[in-house]
Design a protein around this motif. Sequence first.
Motif, PDB file in Angstrom:
ATOM      1  N   GLU A  49       3.242   2.096   2.808  1.00 13.57           N
ATOM      2  CA  GLU A  49       2.260   0.963   1.675  1.00 13.57           C
ATOM      3  C   GLU A  49       3.224   1.001   0.369  1.00 13.57           C
ATOM      4  O   GLU A  49       2.839  -0.265  -0.550  1.00 13.57           O
ATOM      5  CB  GLU A  49       1.138   1.608   1.853  1.00 13.57           C
TER       6      GLU A  49
ATOM      7  N   GLN B 143       1.645  -3.774   8.443  1.00 15.91           N
ATOM      8  CA  GLN B 143       1.037  -3.802   7.280  1.00 15.91           C
ATOM      9  C   GLN B 143       0.660  -5.068   7.019  1.00 15.91           C
ATOM     10  O   GLN B 143      -0.679  -5.523   5.927  1.00 15.91           O
ATOM     11  CB  GLN B 143       2.208  -2.945   6.038  1.00 15.91           C
TER      12      GLN B 143
ATOM     13  N   ALA C 202      -2.576   5.074  -0.425  1.00 12.29           N
ATOM     14  CA  ALA C 202      -1.836   3.713   0.524  1.00 12.29           C
ATOM     15  C   ALA C 202      -0.899   5.083   0.377  1.00 12.29           C
ATOM     16  O   ALA C 202      -0.179   6.060  -0.400  1.00 12.29           O
ATOM     17  CB  ALA C 202      -1.645   2.900  -0.386  1.00 12.29           C
TER      18      ALA C 202
END
Length: 267
Positions: free
Chosen positions: A207, A243, A203
């Motif tokens: 994120e 996202q 990630a």
Amino acid sequence: MSDLKHLQEQMMAFIMGQPSSTDGLLKEGQGADTQTRLGIYRNNYLCALRDVLDTDFDILGRYMGDELFDPMIEGYIETCPSQYTSLRDFGNQIPQFLTETEPFKNYPQLAHLARFERALMDSFDAADRPRLARSDLMAIPQEQWPNMTLRFHPSLQRFQAPYNVVEIWQAIKAEQHPPDLTTQAAMWVLWRNAERLTEFRSASDFEQLMLNGFLSGNNLAGVAEQLAASFAPDVIAAHLVEQLFTWLDAGWVIALPTDAGTELTAV
């Protein structure tokens, strides 16, 4: 206590290597004597424990090599006898055992590699729930978005280790030579997809902050405020909804509650 129950408990104690009397556990018969036959039962039980650890920690075993992995299994079976009704749970304490026990604790990456293999199993075995799609998010009125929280699929996990154990796992799984041990601060996300295959990926910093915020129970407005402490407004605007779409496409999200008294869940 009935005679049968007493015999069953004595038999189980013997098989597990605990103090017990073997009197009357088996009837005398032709062929091998009673102690030999009892030894066969115990050996079969120990073989089952070894087999489950070989299977559950396949990559760890290949990384350690037989000279280190076999003594580890023997030491673990002796130190941490099974307390579970299912063999699936027998290896739960392997990471802790590797952290605390010589000589394995001298190689701290071993415990983290074991944790990763255990995390993969946990994601695969997690309960299933219907998943939402990006169209479900778009069905929520935009004025409710700031107060929206996310509930994630039970298989979703975060994994962090101070070493590159995931890259080591990947190389060995691909039957390649593992990379040299290095330190790192990456966070990995693991989940089981709709096809019941376990996936994982690293990630980004953006994120990570966003996911940690939602997992802490913050709503979209609160997450955006957290992101504003580290990222410029134009970065947040460009990546926040993108996202969310990525998570929905991957099957991470099972509900989108809002403070309007509604909770959008997959059916």
